[in-house]
Design a protein around this motif. Structure first.
Motif, PDB file in Angstrom:
ATOM      1  N   GLY A 185       0.850  -0.703   0.310  1.00 13.38           N
ATOM      2  CA  GLY A 185      -0.118   0.047   0.021  1.00 13.38           C
ATOM      3  C   GLY A 185       0.943   1.254   0.069  1.00 13.38           C
ATOM      4  O   GLY A 185       0.419   2.499   0.072  1.00 13.38           O
ATOM      5  N   TRP A 186       1.638   0.706  -0.099  1.00 12.82           N
ATOM      6  CA  TRP A 186       3.163   2.146   0.032  1.00 12.82           C
ATOM      7  C   TRP A 186       2.512   2.724  -1.318  1.00 12.82           C
ATOM      8  O   TRP A 186       3.253   4.009  -1.648  1.00 12.82           O
ATOM      9  N   LEU A 187       2.799   2.542  -2.174  1.00 14.86           N
ATOM     10  CA  LEU A 187       2.368   2.710  -3.788  1.00 14.86           C
ATOM     11  C   LEU A 187       1.593   2.315  -4.522  1.00 14.86           C
ATOM     12  O   LEU A 187       1.235   1.274  -4.426  1.00 14.86           O
ATOM     13  N   VAL A 188       0.330   3.475  -4.772  1.00 17.79           N
ATOM     14  CA  VAL A 188      -1.143   3.438  -5.203  1.00 17.79           C
ATOM     15  C   VAL A 188      -1.309   3.541  -6.943  1.00 17.79           C
ATOM     16  O   VAL A 188      -0.900   4.532  -7.596  1.00 17.79           O
ATOM     17  N   VAL A 189      -1.568   2.836  -7.737  1.00 18.05           N
ATOM     18  CA  VAL A 189      -1.779   2.675  -9.579  1.00 18.05           C
ATOM     19  C   VAL A 189      -2.687   3.880  -9.684  1.00 18.05           C
ATOM     20  O   VAL A 189      -3.902   4.168  -8.959  1.00 18.05           O
ATOM     21  N   ARG A 190      -2.195   4.907 -10.654  1.00 21.18           N
ATOM     22  CA  ARG A 190      -3.272   6.563 -10.604  1.00 21.18           C
ATOM     23  C   ARG A 190      -3.607   5.887 -12.096  1.00 21.18           C
ATOM     24  O   ARG A 190      -4.043   6.209 -12.051  1.00 21.18           O
ATOM     25  N   ARG A 191      -2.589   5.985 -12.597  1.00 22.58           N
ATOM     26  CA  ARG A 191      -2.879   5.360 -14.453  1.00 22.58           C
ATOM     27  C   ARG A 191      -2.552   4.348 -14.553  1.00 22.58           C
ATOM     28  O   ARG A 191      -0.759   4.520 -14.868  1.00 22.58           O
ATOM     29  N   GLN A 192      -2.794   3.558 -15.352  1.00 25.71           N
ATOM     30  CA  GLN A 192      -2.084   2.228 -15.513  1.00 25.71           C
ATOM     31  C   GLN A 192      -1.062   2.636 -17.347  1.00 25.71           C
ATOM     32  O   GLN A 192      -2.188   3.038 -17.970  1.00 25.71           O
ATOM     33  N   GLY A 193      -0.176   1.636 -17.140  1.00 29.40           N
ATOM     34  CA  GLY A 193       0.538   2.291 -18.513  1.00 29.40           C
ATOM     35  C   GLY A 193      -0.122   1.221 -19.606  1.00 29.40           C
ATOM     36  O   GLY A 193      -0.731  -0.212 -19.420  1.00 29.40           O
TER      37      GLY A 193
END
Length: 226
Positions: free
Chosen positions: A84-92
């Protein structure tokens, strides 16, 4: 708890606090957690866009930064997402890299137990509490009356020495300490709060012990309780 969003006033200090919290966490863990956290720290320090709360870096560039292959990058980034430290905002997609943001609240919650390793000032700042110089204002020199030494206890006499040395320090931090008990060479003093006691323990204990030993050489240890 203070969430150090690194924008606006004091942004630079909040970035350092977040990195410090992660570093203290990493150093207290095993080699796998240590390495994963160090990789995140390096990536964030080098490439995080704090103003936009965004990390947009390709796997090839991350692999070069971490001195690993892209397969390792995929695995490590997956671990950071799982925590949960990094959250995907927009998938490549179509040549565009995946964009991430940090969940700073989750990072702070995970690292909380390691804040005391840095020091009481850091712990209280991260919890959103006032800094030491705002907790107890420093009285002007000469404005603090000398302590009453009526019962002649070793602590009251030591307080008189401490007052003579520096009335300001005495008035801010030492006057509030109350003698709790004495067991052999161990003198126990009670502080009005956990923070107050921690500050005295970290910054003033050599001075307190020396004053007590000037009065009674049998005092070998001074302990602060709350």
């Amino acid at each position: 708890m203070l969430s150090p969003r690194a924008v606006g006033r004091n942004a630079a200090a909040r970035k350092y606090d977040l990195i410090t919290a992660l570093g203290a966490y990493a150093l207290a863990r095993d080699k796998n957690d240590h390495r994963l956290t160090l990789r995140l720290i390096t990536l964030v320090t080098a490439r995080y866009n704090w103003a936009r709360d965004e990390l947009a870096v390709g796997q090839r560039e991350i692999a070069r930064l971490w001195s690993v292959d892209e397969r390792t990058v995929k695995r490590e980034m997956a671990k950071l997402r799982a925590r949960g430290w990094l959250v995907v905002r927009r998938q490549g997609a179509r040549g565009r890299v995946t964009e991430y943001s940090m969940d700073i609240d989750r990072i702070l919650e995970t690292t909380r137990e390691d804040w005391p390793r840095v020091g009481p000032d850091f712990e209280h700042r991260m919890q959103g509490e006032p800094a030491p110089d705002r907790v107890v204002p420093m009285p002007l020199r000469g404005s603090v009356p000398a302590p009453d030494v009526g019962d002649g206890s070793e602590w009251q006499l030591a307080q008189a020495i401490l007052h003579a040395e520096d009335p300001g320090i005495y008035g801010s931090w030492l006057r509030a300490l109350v003698r709790s008990e004495r067991a052999g060479g161990r003198l126990v003093l009670r502080a009005p709060s956990r923070f107050h006691g921690a500050y005295v323990q970290s910054n003033l204990m050599p001075r307190v012990l020396a004053a007590c030993q000037d009065i009674d050489s049998d005092v070998a240890e001074v302990v602060i309780i709350v």
